[in-house]
Design a protein around this motif. Structure first.
Motif, mmCIF file in Angstrom:
data_model
loop_
_atom_site.group_PDB
_atom_site.id
_atom_site.type_symbol
_atom_site.label_atom_id
_atom_site.label_comp_id
_atom_site.label_asym_id
_atom_site.label_seq_id
_atom_site.Cartn_x
_atom_site.Cartn_y
_atom_site.Cartn_z
ATOM 1 N N LYS A 181 0.839 -1.191 0.000
ATOM 2 C CA LYS A 181 0.000 0.000 0.000
ATOM 3 C C LYS A 181 0.882 1.253 0.000
ATOM 4 C CE LYS A 181 -3.809 -2.171 2.560
ATOM 5 N NZ LYS A 181 -4.671 -2.080 3.770
ATOM 6 N N GLY A 182 0.262 2.352 -0.383
ATOM 7 C CA GLY A 182 0.972 3.617 -0.328
ATOM 8 C C GLY A 182 2.230 3.611 -1.167
ATOM 9 N N ARG A 183 3.316 4.105 -0.573
ATOM 10 C CA ARG A 183 4.563 4.229 -1.309
ATOM 11 C C ARG A 183 5.111 2.863 -1.720
ATOM 12 N NH1 ARG A 183 10.066 4.448 0.026
ATOM 13 N NH2 ARG A 183 11.294 5.556 -1.561
ATOM 14 N N THR A 184 4.855 1.820 -0.904
ATOM 15 C CA THR A 184 5.328 0.475 -1.248
ATOM 16 C C THR A 184 4.696 -0.007 -2.550
ATOM 17 O OG1 THR A 184 5.623 -0.088 1.088
ATOM 18 C CG2 THR A 184 5.478 -1.918 -0.464
ATOM 19 N N PHE A 185 3.395 0.238 -2.706
ATOM 20 C CA PHE A 185 2.726 -0.158 -3.949
ATOM 21 C C PHE A 185 3.325 0.596 -5.133
ATOM 22 C CE2 PHE A 185 -0.358 1.157 -7.147
ATOM 23 C CZ PHE A 185 -0.673 -0.071 -7.710
ATOM 24 N N TRP A 186 3.488 1.897 -4.990
ATOM 25 C CA TRP A 186 4.030 2.692 -6.088
ATOM 26 C C TRP A 186 5.450 2.256 -6.437
ATOM 27 C CZ3 TRP A 186 1.276 5.566 -9.238
ATOM 28 C CH2 TRP A 186 0.035 6.047 -8.808
ATOM 29 N N ARG A 187 6.248 1.914 -5.427
ATOM 30 C CA ARG A 187 7.616 1.455 -5.680
ATOM 31 C C ARG A 187 7.598 0.131 -6.446
ATOM 32 N NH1 ARG A 187 10.274 -0.521 -0.518
ATOM 33 N NH2 ARG A 187 8.992 -2.309 -1.106
ATOM 34 N N ASN A 188 6.747 -0.812 -6.007
ATOM 35 C CA ASN A 188 6.662 -2.104 -6.680
ATOM 36 C C ASN A 188 6.159 -1.954 -8.116
ATOM 37 O OD1 ASN A 188 7.598 -3.467 -4.422
ATOM 38 N ND2 ASN A 188 5.553 -3.959 -3.659
ATOM 39 N N ALA A 189 5.115 -1.139 -8.280
ATOM 40 C CA ALA A 189 4.549 -0.942 -9.618
ATOM 41 C C ALA A 189 5.574 -0.272 -10.545
ATOM 42 C CB ALA A 189 3.281 -0.096 -9.529
ATOM 43 N N HIS A 190 6.322 0.673 -9.995
ATOM 44 C CA HIS A 190 7.344 1.374 -10.773
ATOM 45 C C HIS A 190 8.452 0.413 -11.196
ATOM 46 C CE1 HIS A 190 9.816 4.885 -11.925
ATOM 47 N NE2 HIS A 190 10.842 4.217 -11.403
ATOM 48 N N SER A 191 8.961 -0.381 -10.278
ATOM 49 C CA SER A 191 10.078 -1.275 -10.595
ATOM 50 C C SER A 191 9.639 -2.415 -11.515
ATOM 51 C CB SER A 191 10.689 -1.841 -9.306
ATOM 52 O OG SER A 191 9.718 -2.568 -8.562
ATOM 53 N N VAL A 192 8.448 -2.962 -11.294
ATOM 54 C CA VAL A 192 7.962 -4.054 -12.145
ATOM 55 C C VAL A 192 7.750 -3.557 -13.575
ATOM 56 C CG1 VAL A 192 5.983 -5.546 -12.606
ATOM 57 C CG2 VAL A 192 6.950 -5.443 -10.312
ATOM 58 N N THR A 193 7.098 -2.417 -13.700
ATOM 59 C CA THR A 193 6.883 -1.854 -15.041
ATOM 60 C C THR A 193 8.213 -1.562 -15.718
ATOM 61 O OG1 THR A 193 4.815 -0.818 -14.304
ATOM 62 C CG2 THR A 193 5.780 0.004 -16.349
ATOM 63 N N GLY A 194 9.150 -0.993 -14.976
ATOM 64 C CA GLY A 194 10.450 -0.657 -15.533
ATOM 65 C C GLY A 194 11.212 -1.863 -16.022
ATOM 66 N N VAL A 195 11.170 -2.957 -15.268
ATOM 67 C CA VAL A 195 11.890 -4.168 -15.656
ATOM 68 C C VAL A 195 11.307 -4.760 -16.938
ATOM 69 C CG1 VAL A 195 12.253 -6.580 -15.002
ATOM 70 C CG2 VAL A 195 12.783 -4.766 -13.388
ATOM 71 N N TRP A 196 9.978 -4.757 -17.045
ATOM 72 C CA TRP A 196 9.330 -5.364 -18.210
ATOM 73 C C TRP A 196 9.568 -4.552 -19.490
ATOM 74 C CZ3 TRP A 196 7.720 -10.128 -18.793
ATOM 75 C CH2 TRP A 196 7.368 -10.882 -17.667
#
Length: 449
Positions: A181-196
């Motif tokens: 949630k919160g910043r953790t979700f945004w960090r995960n979404a950012h890194s996952v999208t970036g890797v793909w």
């Protein structure tokens, strides 16, 4: 060294500063890229009455006759080129310079009348293309964008390092984890999208940099330029293939832009000029199907037939071809095909078609999703920073306690940045601002760090 906390902080800090500069440019490039991908489709739909005609049982007018129809309708405007289609229901298109505007003029080849025209110079596509390439700031904008794209490569490298799972962790889980949630979700979404999208983004960066004025114009494009003068007896000292491009657009194959244009021989042919129908017929006999015919520039100019992915004439880069004809004799002066390109130019020919979504619906969908992913990466990076920063502070990632780690990252990134000269300029500016200025002023340090 690479696994230490200080080293990670150093990489994170470089990632932050590069992203700080890059974000507005990436959003602009993604938005204008989407506009350029879909604008040709939208234009053909909105102006179907100009692009398409009803096929008649009677034979169409010759190209010379159609040329004369346009010349009569635009008596004071030079006609620059002809677009030849392989469809009997396509209107014939001519490109005409009307004052400071370049216009597409459509002719019904069966009725022999002008259907109307559309501005090229003042079109949405041209605006998006100019913004995409120079931010509408000329050479200065080109340099700023080149720094941004070079920094994006640094973002990819540092981003993948920061995402990389530690020993024992699943890479698949790290590449698909969107929980939190919160910043953790945004960090995960950012890194996952970036890797793909990392590999695709790197491809777009390289193919985009090939157009830039420094890395592209001075290095790889100059090195990849086909030596037309080796096959043509005479070449122009002032005109290059880039002069065949419509104002504000790039339609000539990338590896020919800097090559000088061949010249026709005056010899015994005097002022006689072969007919436009002769040029079109000869080009078709050489295998051209959908192509452009560029008209001679001056008495020593040549007729030029081009079919390329860059000009959107064709979708298969293997069929890229440029042929120059002597305007007086019709003799072939130079014939440059895909197999004559060097390996980088061949990659660019295919890459341009992918970059512009020309390989069908799947390519359009892929480019659209990619552009949306780039916008999300940019926005999510800003959101993460905003959620992390304390009130009334800029809050860059913390400087490592051991400054040697900061220097180690600099030395690791420097060889890569040296491949892209404008990245070196950007890195030098970051070092000056972050180290020599802000770190020496205590009050600024408290807000900055």
């Amino acid at each position: 060294m690479f696994g230490t906390k200080d080293f990670y902080r150093s990489v994170w800090r470089w990632h932050f500063f590069a992203g700080l500069y890059v974000v507005p440019f990436l959003i602009m490039l993604a938005v204008t890229g989407l506009m350029m991908i879909f604008d040709p489709i939208i234009e053909r739909t909105l102006h179907s009455d100009l692009y398409y005609v009803e096929q008649s049982s009677s034979a169409p007018l010759t190209y010379e006759q159609q040329y004369q129809v346009v010349a009569n309708a635009y008596p004071d405007s030079p006609i620059k080129r002809l677009y030849v289609s392989d469809s009997a229901t396509d209107a014939t298109r001519f490109q005409v310079a009307v004052g400071d505007d370049t216009r597409s003029v459509f002719v019904d080849p069966y009725q022999g009348k002008v259907l109307g025209d559309i501005s090229i110079s003042h079109s949405l596509y041209t605006w998006a293309d100019d913004t995409h390439g120079t931010f509408m700031m000329g050479l200065t904008g080109d340099w700023l964008i080149e720094i941004a794209i070079s920094f994006t490569i640094l973002l990819i490298l540092t981003g993948v390092y920061m995402w990389w799972p530690s020993k024992g962790q699943s890479k698949w889980k790290a590449a698909t984890q969107l929980s939190g949630k919160g910043r953790t979700f945004w960090r995960n979404a950012h890194s996952v999208t970036g890797v793909w999208v990392a590999v695709i983004l790197l491809f777009f960066c390289i193919s985009g940099l090939a157009w830039a004025s420094v890395w592209g114009g001075k290095l790889v494009q100059a090195w990849s330029t086909f030596p037309v003068e080796q096959s043509a007896k005479n070449v122009s000292s002032t005109l290059t293939h880039e002069d065949l491009n419509p104002k504000g657009l790039k339609q000539i194959p990338w590896n020919l832009e800097q090559a000088p244009l061949p010249e026709s021989s005056m010899s015994a042919f005097g002022d006689g000029t072969i007919t436009l129908d002769r040029v079109v017929s000869d080009a078709k006999n050489m295998g051209f199907t959908r192509f452009q015919v560029h008209f001679p520039r001056g008495e020593t100019g040549v007729f030029t037939a081009t079919a390329s992915t860059m000009g959107r004439d064709i979708h298969n880069a293997l069929d890229d071809r440029t042929v120059h004809y002597d305007r007086h004799s019709g003799a072939v002066i130079a014939d440059v095909g895909f197999m004559d390109y060097n390996w980088f130019a061949k990659s660019m020919a295919f890459g341009i078609a992918l970059h512009m979504g020309q390989f069908g619906v799947w390519n359009l969908v892929a480019c659209t999703l990619f552009c949306l992913a780039v916008i999300f990466l940019s926005v999510s990076g800003v959101v993460m920073w905003w959620k992390r920063r304390p009130a009334n502070a800029f809050a860059a990632p913390p400087m490592p306690k051991d400054l040697k780690r900061w220097q180690h990252v600099v030395w690791l990134l420097l060889p890569i940045s040296l491949l892209f000269p404008m990245a070196t300029v950007g890195m030098a500016v970051v070092l000056v601002v972050d180290w020599l200025v802000l770190l020496s002023i205590p009050k600024l340090r408290q807000v900055w760090a």
